[in-house]
Design a protein around this motif. Structure first.
Motif, PDB file in Angstrom:
ATOM      1  N   THR A   7       0.852  -1.179   0.000  1.00  0.00           N
ATOM      2  CA  THR A   7       0.000   0.000   0.000  1.00  0.00           C
ATOM      3  C   THR A   7       0.890   1.230   0.000  1.00  0.00           C
ATOM      4  N   VAL A   8       0.641   2.148  -0.943  1.00  0.00           N
ATOM      5  CA  VAL A   8       1.402   3.388  -1.027  1.00  0.00           C
ATOM      6  C   VAL A   8       0.420   4.538  -0.852  1.00  0.00           C
ATOM      7  N   ARG A   9       0.700   5.408   0.119  1.00  0.00           N
ATOM      8  CA  ARG A   9      -0.152   6.573   0.337  1.00  0.00           C
ATOM      9  C   ARG A   9       0.711   7.820   0.261  1.00  0.00           C
ATOM     10  N   LYS A  11       0.571  11.907   0.774  1.00  0.00           N
ATOM     11  CA  LYS A  11      -0.141  13.104   1.233  1.00  0.00           C
ATOM     12  C   LYS A  11       0.489  14.300   0.540  1.00  0.00           C
ATOM     13  N   ALA A  17      -4.997  13.147  -0.391  1.00  0.00           N
ATOM     14  CA  ALA A  17      -4.126  11.971  -0.328  1.00  0.00           C
ATOM     15  C   ALA A  17      -4.419  11.046  -1.504  1.00  0.00           C
ATOM     16  N   ARG A  19      -3.977   7.105  -2.587  1.00  0.00           N
ATOM     17  CA  ARG A  19      -3.698   5.792  -2.026  1.00  0.00           C
ATOM     18  C   ARG A  19      -3.718   4.770  -3.159  1.00  0.00           C
ATOM     19  N   ILE A  20      -2.674   3.951  -3.231  1.00  0.00           N
ATOM     20  CA  ILE A  20      -2.560   2.939  -4.280  1.00  0.00           C
ATOM     21  C   ILE A  20      -2.297   1.593  -3.613  1.00  0.00           C
ATOM     22  N   TRP A  21      -3.060   0.578  -4.004  1.00  0.00           N
ATOM     23  CA  TRP A  21      -2.853  -0.783  -3.525  1.00  0.00           C
ATOM     24  C   TRP A  21      -2.242  -1.586  -4.669  1.00  0.00           C
ATOM     25  N   ARG A  71       6.809  -0.890   7.476  1.00  0.00           N
ATOM     26  CA  ARG A  71       6.250   0.429   7.121  1.00  0.00           C
ATOM     27  C   ARG A  71       7.405   1.392   6.908  1.00  0.00           C
ATOM     28  N   ASP A  73       7.968   5.468   6.247  1.00  0.00           N
ATOM     29  CA  ASP A  73       7.396   6.813   6.179  1.00  0.00           C
ATOM     30  C   ASP A  73       8.491   7.781   5.757  1.00  0.00           C
ATOM     31  N   SER A  84       3.470   0.635   3.010  1.00  0.00           N
ATOM     32  CA  SER A  84       3.185  -0.428   3.959  1.00  0.00           C
ATOM     33  C   SER A  84       3.159  -1.745   3.207  1.00  0.00           C
TER      34      SER A  84
END
Length: 86
Positions: A7-9, A11, A17, A19-21, A71, A73, A84
């Motif tokens: 999962t890539v988020r 901001k 935001a 969000r890509i799965w 994770r 960040d 993540s």
């Protein structure tokens, strides 16, 4: 156990935001020809530097198996990226 989902988020400064799965298995299947070349390159490198190929591949598999739950960040200025691995 191999990771199943990344999962890539992102901001952005405008408070929106993205969000890509990314499912891992289809990506691995698409990139498998490149992965075969990478393994062959690793095998040649192991032979050149007298490293056990079996041990090197085993260590690589352990690293991939340890990725679920990771994770990452990254924050820069007003932009943040969260990756993540599940």
């Amino acid at each position: 156990m191999m990771p199943q989902l990344v999962t890539v988020r992102v901001k952005r400064p405008d408070h929106r935001a993205i969000r890509i799965w990314v499912p891992v298995l289809p990506v691995v299947l698409v990139l498998s020809p490149v992965m075969v070349l990478a393994v062959l390159g690793a095998a040649v490198t192991c032979l050149v530097f007298s490293i056990s190929l079996v041990r090197a591949l085993g260590t690589g598999w352990r690293i991939v198996s340890a990725l679920p739950g990771t994770r990452v960040d990254v924050e820069y200025s007003r932009t943040a990226v969260l990756v993540s691995i599940q």
